[in-house]
Structures are given as structure tokens and as C-alpha cells.
Scaffold this motif. Structure first.
Motif, PDB file in Angstrom:
ATOM      1  N   ALA A 146     -33.100  92.123  50.512  1.00  0.00           N
ATOM      2  CA  ALA A 146     -34.186  91.676  49.633  1.00  0.00           C
ATOM      3  C   ALA A 146     -34.176  90.153  49.526  1.00  0.00           C
ATOM      4  O   ALA A 146     -35.220  89.504  49.529  1.00  0.00           O
TER       5      ALA A 146
ATOM      6  N   GLN B  32     -46.729  86.183  29.745  1.00  0.00           N
ATOM      7  CA  GLN B  32     -46.742  87.655  29.640  1.00  0.00           C
ATOM      8  C   GLN B  32     -45.954  88.298  30.769  1.00  0.00           C
ATOM      9  O   GLN B  32     -45.179  89.226  30.547  1.00  0.00           O
ATOM     10  N   ASP B  33     -46.157  87.773  31.973  1.00  0.00           N
ATOM     11  CA  ASP B  33     -45.450  88.334  33.130  1.00  0.00           C
ATOM     12  C   ASP B  33     -43.938  88.239  32.973  1.00  0.00           C
ATOM     13  O   ASP B  33     -43.209  89.114  33.419  1.00  0.00           O
ATOM     14  N   PHE B  34     -43.508  87.156  32.349  1.00  0.00           N
ATOM     15  CA  PHE B  34     -42.067  86.931  32.248  1.00  0.00           C
ATOM     16  C   PHE B  34     -41.465  87.442  30.940  1.00  0.00           C
ATOM     17  O   PHE B  34     -40.284  87.265  30.698  1.00  0.00           O
ATOM     18  N   GLU B  35     -42.322  88.054  30.127  1.00  0.00           N
ATOM     19  CA  GLU B  35     -41.929  88.542  28.806  1.00  0.00           C
ATOM     20  C   GLU B  35     -40.615  89.322  28.839  1.00  0.00           C
ATOM     21  O   GLU B  35     -39.663  89.015  28.104  1.00  0.00           O
ATOM     22  N   ASP B  36     -40.560  90.334  29.721  1.00  0.00           N
ATOM     23  CA  ASP B  36     -39.395  91.226  29.749  1.00  0.00           C
ATOM     24  C   ASP B  36     -38.134  90.503  30.189  1.00  0.00           C
ATOM     25  O   ASP B  36     -37.058  90.719  29.656  1.00  0.00           O
ATOM     26  N   LEU B  37     -38.321  89.636  31.156  1.00  0.00           N
ATOM     27  CA  LEU B  37     -37.187  88.902  31.673  1.00  0.00           C
ATOM     28  C   LEU B  37     -36.642  87.940  30.619  1.00  0.00           C
ATOM     29  O   LEU B  37     -35.431  87.812  30.428  1.00  0.00           O
TER      30      LEU B  37
ATOM     31  N   HIS C   2     -34.820  89.868  28.051  1.00  0.00           N
ATOM     32  CA  HIS C   2     -33.534  90.290  28.585  1.00  0.00           C
ATOM     33  C   HIS C   2     -32.499  89.171  28.513  1.00  0.00           C
ATOM     34  O   HIS C   2     -31.332  89.400  28.234  1.00  0.00           O
ATOM     35  N   LYS C   3     -32.945  87.957  28.769  1.00  0.00           N
ATOM     36  CA  LYS C   3     -32.026  86.813  28.733  1.00  0.00           C
ATOM     37  C   LYS C   3     -31.869  86.229  27.339  1.00  0.00           C
ATOM     38  O   LYS C   3     -31.084  85.304  27.130  1.00  0.00           O
TER      39      LYS C   3
ATOM     40  N   LYS D 165     -39.562  80.292  36.849  1.00  0.00           N
ATOM     41  CA  LYS D 165     -38.378  80.972  37.376  1.00  0.00           C
ATOM     42  C   LYS D 165     -37.186  80.035  37.361  1.00  0.00           C
ATOM     43  O   LYS D 165     -36.085  80.400  36.969  1.00  0.00           O
TER      44      LYS D 165
ATOM     45  N   VAL E   2     -33.827  80.819  35.452  1.00  0.00           N
ATOM     46  CA  VAL E   2     -32.590  81.016  36.205  1.00  0.00           C
ATOM     47  C   VAL E   2     -31.541  79.968  35.829  1.00  0.00           C
ATOM     48  O   VAL E   2     -30.372  80.286  35.654  1.00  0.00           O
TER      49      VAL E   2
ATOM     50  N   ARG F 292     -29.103  84.618  43.981  1.00  0.00           N
ATOM     51  CA  ARG F 292     -30.497  85.009  43.772  1.00  0.00           C
ATOM     52  C   ARG F 292     -31.471  83.901  44.149  1.00  0.00           C
ATOM     53  O   ARG F 292     -32.647  84.139  44.350  1.00  0.00           O
ATOM     54  N   SER F 293     -30.945  82.692  44.158  1.00  0.00           N
ATOM     55  CA  SER F 293     -31.822  81.552  44.377  1.00  0.00           C
ATOM     56  C   SER F 293     -32.003  81.291  45.875  1.00  0.00           C
ATOM     57  O   SER F 293     -31.054  81.334  46.638  1.00  0.00           O
TER      58      SER F 293
ATOM     59  N   HIS G 136     -43.893  87.894  41.946  1.00  0.00           N
ATOM     60  CA  HIS G 136     -43.256  86.663  41.464  1.00  0.00           C
ATOM     61  C   HIS G 136     -41.937  86.898  40.756  1.00  0.00           C
ATOM     62  O   HIS G 136     -41.143  85.996  40.594  1.00  0.00           O
TER      63      HIS G 136
ATOM     64  N   GLN H 206     -37.509  86.730  42.368  1.00  0.00           N
ATOM     65  CA  GLN H 206     -36.406  85.795  42.479  1.00  0.00           C
ATOM     66  C   GLN H 206     -35.582  85.723  41.201  1.00  0.00           C
ATOM     67  O   GLN H 206     -34.569  85.052  41.152  1.00  0.00           O
TER      68      GLN H 206
ATOM     69  N   ASP I  95     -33.153  86.239  38.533  1.00  0.00           N
ATOM     70  CA  ASP I  95     -31.865  86.843  38.186  1.00  0.00           C
ATOM     71  C   ASP I  95     -31.623  88.173  38.862  1.00  0.00           C
ATOM     72  O   ASP I  95     -31.846  88.330  40.039  1.00  0.00           O
TER      73      ASP I  95
ATOM     74  N   PHE J 269     -33.145  93.637  33.795  1.00  0.00           N
ATOM     75  CA  PHE J 269     -34.128  93.747  32.708  1.00  0.00           C
ATOM     76  C   PHE J 269     -34.948  95.037  32.783  1.00  0.00           C
ATOM     77  O   PHE J 269     -35.546  95.455  31.809  1.00  0.00           O
TER      78      PHE J 269
END
Lengths: 421, 224
Positions: A261, A298-303, A306-307, A337, A341, A386-387, B182, B185, B187, B191
């Protein structure tokens, strides 16, 4: 200094000693000629005096040349024989000039009916200081005339001759390898310029071709990698579904899938970069950054949840810009991102729209990052698997495409600032 | 349901064939343009998976051929060239969907099912696993007729897992499908776990389980 003036400069410097030396030689040659001619005149006068006895008579009474330009006095035989004819320069008081002026004096002797005489004839001389002054004046005028001629010759004639050269230089100045434009070479009759033009044409064409090849190489390579990647990922997905795998084995398959991936992401990022550089995003529209920021939040809400990261959005004013919407989204998601990160856990990320700036800031390491390397490809701040090391390079490429600026500053918080024109 | 895979890469073809057969489709394959032309002229398929780059021709020409033959086969264009132009060209010329390589098997199932669902049931198909029913187009969920309220992401996860019922769905596939490209990448995919936890709580009364397969992903299944 321009080439044209450069040669003229040397020519003009060379002319100064040349004209000076020439002036000295010319002056003495001229003077010599004048003396020669004066002396001839004086000798001729002596002959004329001797042929006219009345002139001899009057010359005896002529004291200090008051009554004519020749005096005669009687001398002894001894003196007559020892005498040598001579021409010399002397000074004499001139009535008209009211000053002593140079004169040429001719002294000679003659014998007349057994008596010996000395004759002295004078004539007005050229004034040397005046001669030198005049000569210098005319030489300076000559020098200036040459100077003006050369400069104007350069400007009118040489400029015309060098035109193909300057035209080539102008084009090379604006030549951009990434643009499609080729050099427009004008025909010229001068062999050297023709050779230069041909060489430049070949050289630029060759560089442009290799640039295009290189540009397409990454794209083609990325495309070619997609199928083997797809095969590997799918094979492993099917393999992991076979129920006879142990937990350990599944874990290993999971690792391989993760790395595939990662490879896929890397490949996609490279492809995206080359697509941006190959101008494959042509559609533009008016992008509203406030709604875009909210959408991405909104797209990154869950992430973020989580963090444990808090996201603050502050919009001070409307910010719209004409660009490709997909690229605008990619630019912001990549910055986002990056902030997530590299941000600390339970930290804060701020997005501020203020004036013509969009500022995205996050807390991270406690020192400023090297902003020379920050936006280069494959420059990673840590060994985070991951980066891809391409996120900020992509954001930078997008900003460059649309004449935006992407700046980085640090003041206890890392700020990434997109400046709109 | 009959599916034709047009793909020149033998391993790729084999993978797609295997996974679709596990979903109980009848799968036929063509590894070049001429075989594909032959097959589409002689038979009707419910869905065609069409690779654009074929050794002896362009997949887009097959689209045109299908159109002139007035065939109603659903077509999903599969391409290694994830380009917007190709995608638009395909969709404007009769393709029903576009899938860029590399893709996850779960994504392939989802696309095929969505295409078939649109083709045969005009979007009003109920999906059912045990006592759980969902209507994909209306985004309704109910257990034994009792409505369950799910948020957008929970519903998307559930629909995706149901589409891939009894199959292993990797975390990466799920994340890409639900959160979009998107997120890739960002982490780890940890989640996702909190979303799955919420979903399980809401589906307590359903006769199904969402099982975590260690290190890889999730699997939705009946409770026997």
C-alpha cells in the motif's frame, strides 16, 4: 559593457598615443619644411640684393632693420675668409605685436669690387607656441570626430551586423525548457552567426527532448508499476482469505500488504507530481477556500478525533482563487496530512484565513525545520514508514503552478503559509 | 450473473476471475481484443470488466462496438492509467464506471454489485444479511423492521462490508472506500476501529458479526 563598446574602447585608447606620436612627428616635419622654405627665401633675397646696387646702398644706413629686412656692413678680408654662412633663430621686437617675436636670421658674406661685406637678412618666423596650440586644438577636434564616428558607426552599422546575435541572446534569455516554444532563428549571411544559430537550435532542441523524455519517463514508469502492484495486492488479498492461515501468518501478510500500500501511495504521488508538472490539470474554476477548508475538516474528522487533535478554523475574510479544484483539494489535504502526521498527540492545529493568506499551523518538534529541504522530494523529517516524503513537494508544485507562494515559518508553532497574489 | 473480463495480464485476469467466482458469478475471460470482440458479438454479459490497453487494440473501441451492436452490457473500464481524460472518455462513451489499477478486490466487488444493482433493480434493491436490511439508495437501515440511525460513515462501512459479505475486507480497502483517497497517507488505519466499535454497538440486535481479522481487516458474516 557591451561587446560593441568594448572594441571601441580599446580602439579609442589606442588612438590617444597614436595621435600623440603622429602629432610630434608631423610637427617636426612641418617645422623642418617651414625652415627649409624660409632659408631658401632668405638666400634668394641675398641674390636679389646683390643684383640691385641701390639695395646695397640703402642697407648700409639700415640700423637695426628699421628700413628693411637686410643690413650690410663692411668686414675685413680675414673675417671674410673665416666666416661661415649661417641660419639662426633670434628674437626681435615687433611693432605690430608689441612684443619680441622669433625671426630667422641669415648671415652671409660677399665680395664687391674688392671690398668684403657681411650681409644679414631677417624674415619673420612661424610662432612655435602658436603652432603647437593650433596643432593640439585641431588634433583634439580630430580625436573627437573619430570618437563620434566610431560610436555612431557601432550604433548604426555594427548593431545591424550583430542583430542576429542579439536576437538569439534575447530568445535564449526567455527560453524555458518546460515551455513548448522553440527558438525562432532568423536567417543571416554571416557564417559565424549561422553556425552559432544552428548550434543553439540543435542544443535547445536536444535539451528539450531529453527534458520531455525525462518528464514522461516518471509518468510511464508509474503507469507500468500499477499492474504488478495490483496483481501483488490482489493475490495477497485472496491468499489471506484462505482460512487455513494462522494468526502469525496473517500478521505477516498484513505487513506485506501495508508495504505494498505504501508503494502504491508512493507511485500515485510520483504520478501526481509528474501530472502537475506536465500541465495535465487544465480546468480552472473559482475555488472558495472557506468551504474547502470546512470540507477537508470533515474528511479528517475521524482521524483528528483518533489522534485527540483539536482543529481550530478561523476565517477572517472571504478567500477565492481561480485554480483547478482537485489540485486545491490535494494541496490542502497534503498540508493537513502533514500537520496531522507531524503534529503532537492531543495537540492543536489551526487553520486561519486572513487577508490573502491561508495559514495552517501545528505543534511539533521544538525547533525550526530546514526550509531549504522541507519542500524537496523524499526529504523526510523522520523514518515514519507512512510518509512518502512527497506530500509537501506536491503542495509546493501546486502552488508554483498557480503563482502562489508556500512559505514556512516557526515560532514555537510550525506555520505553513499559502500566500495568494 | 455472467461477467466477461477483458484483460491481457494473465495474473491480473486470474485474480479477478478467482475473486468474482467466489461471489458466485459465472466468469469468462478474453485476453486480447479480437477474442473480446468475438465474445461480445456472440454472447450477452451482465457486466464487462474492460482493460483499455490491450496488445492488439484499444478497449475504448470495444465500447463503441457495443454501442453499435446496441448491447446493454454494463461496462466497468479498468485502467492502469489513472487519467481524468480516460475516465471522462469512458463514461461519456457508454461505460458505467471506471476503476484505476491497483484496486482492492473488495472494491471490485462493490463496483460490480453497484453496476448490476443499477442495471437490474433501478436502485431499489434491498440488501439483507440475517435480520438486517439496508436500502442502498435511500440509505435506510432496519433490523426486523425497526429503523436504525447510522451516520454517513457508519452506513458506508456497513454497505461496503455487506457488499463483501463473508469476504475479508482489508483496512486499506475500507479506508479508501469510505474516507476517500486522501486519507491513505494518514498514520495508520487505527481510526477505523472506533467507527467499527460504534457500528457494532448499533447493530447489537442484528444476527451478524463484524469480525476483526488480525492485522489485516474485517469480515462481516451471519451468526449461525
Amino acid at each position: 559593457m557591451k561587446l560593441l563598446n568594448y572594441t571601441s574602447k580599446y580602439l579609442l585608447i589606442l588612438l590617444v598615443p597614436l595621435i600623440t606620436i603622429w602629432a610630434v612627428i608631423f610637427y617636426y616635419a612641418l617645422l623642418d619644411e617651414i625652415y627649409d622654405s624660409l632659408d631658401d627665401g632668405l638666400e634668394n633675397q641675398k641674390v636679389m640684393v646683390l643684383e640691385h646696387p641701390e639695395l646695397i646702398e640703402s642697407a648700409f644706413e639700415n640700423q637695426n632693420f628699421k628700413k628693411g629686412n637686410h643690413v650690410i656692413e663692411k668686414i675685413g678680408e680675414q673675417e671674410y675668409h673665416n666666416f661661415e654662412e649661417s641660419y639662426r633663430d633670434s628674437l626681435m621686437y615687433m611693432q605690430n605685436e608689441k612684443d619680441y617675436e622669433p625671426v630667422r636670421v641669415f648671415e652671409s658674406t660677399f665680395k664687391d669690387s674688392g671690398a668684403y661685406y657681411k650681409i644679414k637678412i631677417i624674415t619673420s618666423m612661424v610662432e612655435e607656441d602658436d603652432l603647437i596650440k593650433n596643432l593640439a586644438t585641431y588634433l583634439i577636434i580630430l580625436y573627437l570626430l573619430i570618437l563620434i564616428s566610431i560610436v555612431s558607426l557601432n550604433n548604426f552599422v555594427l548593431r545591424k551586423i550583430w542583430k542576429p546575435f542579439y536576437s538569439l541572446i534575447d530568445q535564449l534569455k526567455s527560453f524555458r525548457i518546460e515551455n513548448e516554444t522553440t527558438l525562432k532563428i532568423n536567417k543571416t549571411d554571416i557564417d559565424e552567426f549561422e553556425l552559432l544559430n544552428q548550434t543553439m537550435e540543435q542544443l535547445t532542441e536536444k535539451s528539450r527532448k531529453s527534458y520531455l523524455n525525462q518528464k514522461h519517463f516518471i509518468e510511464n514508469a508509474s503507469h507500468e508499476l500499477q499492474t504488478p502492484l495490483a496483481i501483488s495486492i490482489n493475490k495477497l488479498e485472496l491468499f489471506s482469505e484462505k482460512n487455513d492461515l494462522t494468526e502469525e501468518q496473517l500478521k505477516d501478510v498484513g505487513f506485506v500488504l501495508d508495504n505494498l500500500a505504501r508503494l502504491t501511495r508512493l507511485n500515485k504521488s510520483l504520478l501526481l507530481l509528474s501530472k502537475i508538472e506536465n500541465q495535465q490539470f487544465v480546468e480552472v474554476e473559482r475555488v472558495d477556500f472557506e468551504s474547502l477548508v470546512n470540507h477537508i475538516a470533515q474528511d479528517f474528522e475521524d482521524l483528528l478525533l483518533h489522534k485527540g487533535t483539536t482543529l481550530n478554523i478561523v476565517v477572517k475574510n472571504e478567500l477565492q482563487y481561480q485554480m483547478n479544484k482537485d489540485l486545491a483539494i490535494i494541496m490542502l489535504t497534503n498540508l493537513m496530512k502533514n500537520a496531522i502526521v507531524h503534529g503532537v498527540k492531543q495537540g492543536t492545529i489551526n487553520i486561519v484565513i486572513l487577508g490573502k493568506q491561508l495559514i495552517l499551523s501545528n505543534y511539533g518538534v521544538n525547533h525550526a525545520l530546514d526550509d531549504d529541504k522541507l519542500f524537496s522530494r523524499f526529504e523526510k523529517m523522520n523514518t515514519d514508514s507512512r510518509s512518502t516524503g512527497l506530500g509537501l513537494a506536491i503542495a509546493k508544485a501546486i502552488t508554483q503552478k498557480y503563482q502562489l507562494q508556500l512559505n514556512y515559518t516557526y515560532s514555537t508553532i510550525h506555520n505553513f503559509i499559502v500566500v495568494f497574489p | 450473473m455472467k461477467i466477461l473480463i477483458v484483460e491481457d495480464e494473465p495474473q491480473m485476469l486470474e485474480n479477478m476471475k478467482q475473486t468474482l467466482e467466489l461471489e458466485h458469478y459465472t466468469v469468462e475471460s478474453a485476453s486480447d481484443y479480437s477474442v473480446a470482440v468475438n465474445k461480445i458479438s456472440n454472447y450477452d454479459y451482465d457486466c464487462i470488466l474492460l482493460d483499455i490497453n490491450l496488445p492488439d487494440g484499444n478497449g475504448f473501441d470495444l465500447l463503441t462496438k457495443l454501442k453499435t451492436m446496441k448491447k446493454a452490457d454494463a461496462v466497468i473500464v479498468v485502467s492502469a492509467k489513472n487519467s481524468l481524460d480516460d475516465k471522462l472518455f469512458g463514461l461519456n462513451n457508454g461505460a458505467d464506471d471506471y476503476l484505476a489499477k491497483p484496486f482492492h478486490m473488495a472494491e471490485l466487488h462493490a463496483r460490480v454489485k453497484a453496476v448490476l444493482r443499477r442495471k437490474y433493480f433501478e436502485g431499489n434493491k434491498l440488501m439483507q444479511v440475517g435480520n438486517l436490511q439496508i436500502e442502498p439508495e435511500n440509505r435506510n437501515t432496519n433490523i426486523d423492521g425497526e429503523e436504525i440511525v447510522l451516520n454517513r460513515k457508519e452506513f458506508d462501512i456497513l454497505l461496503y462490508l455487506m457488499t463483501n459479505k463473508s469476504r475479508l475486507v482489508t483496512k486499506a480497502a475500507l479506508a479508501e472506500h469510505v474516507w476517500g483517497d486522501h486519507i491513505d497517507q494518514a498514520d495508520s488505519f487505527d481510526f477505523i476501529y472506533s467507527q467499527i466499535k460504534n457500528l457494532r454497538k448499533k447493530l447489537e440486535k442484528a444476527t451478524l458479526t463484524i469480525e476483526a481479522v488480525y492485522g489485516i481487516g474485517y469480515k462481516l458474516d451471519f451468526v449461525k
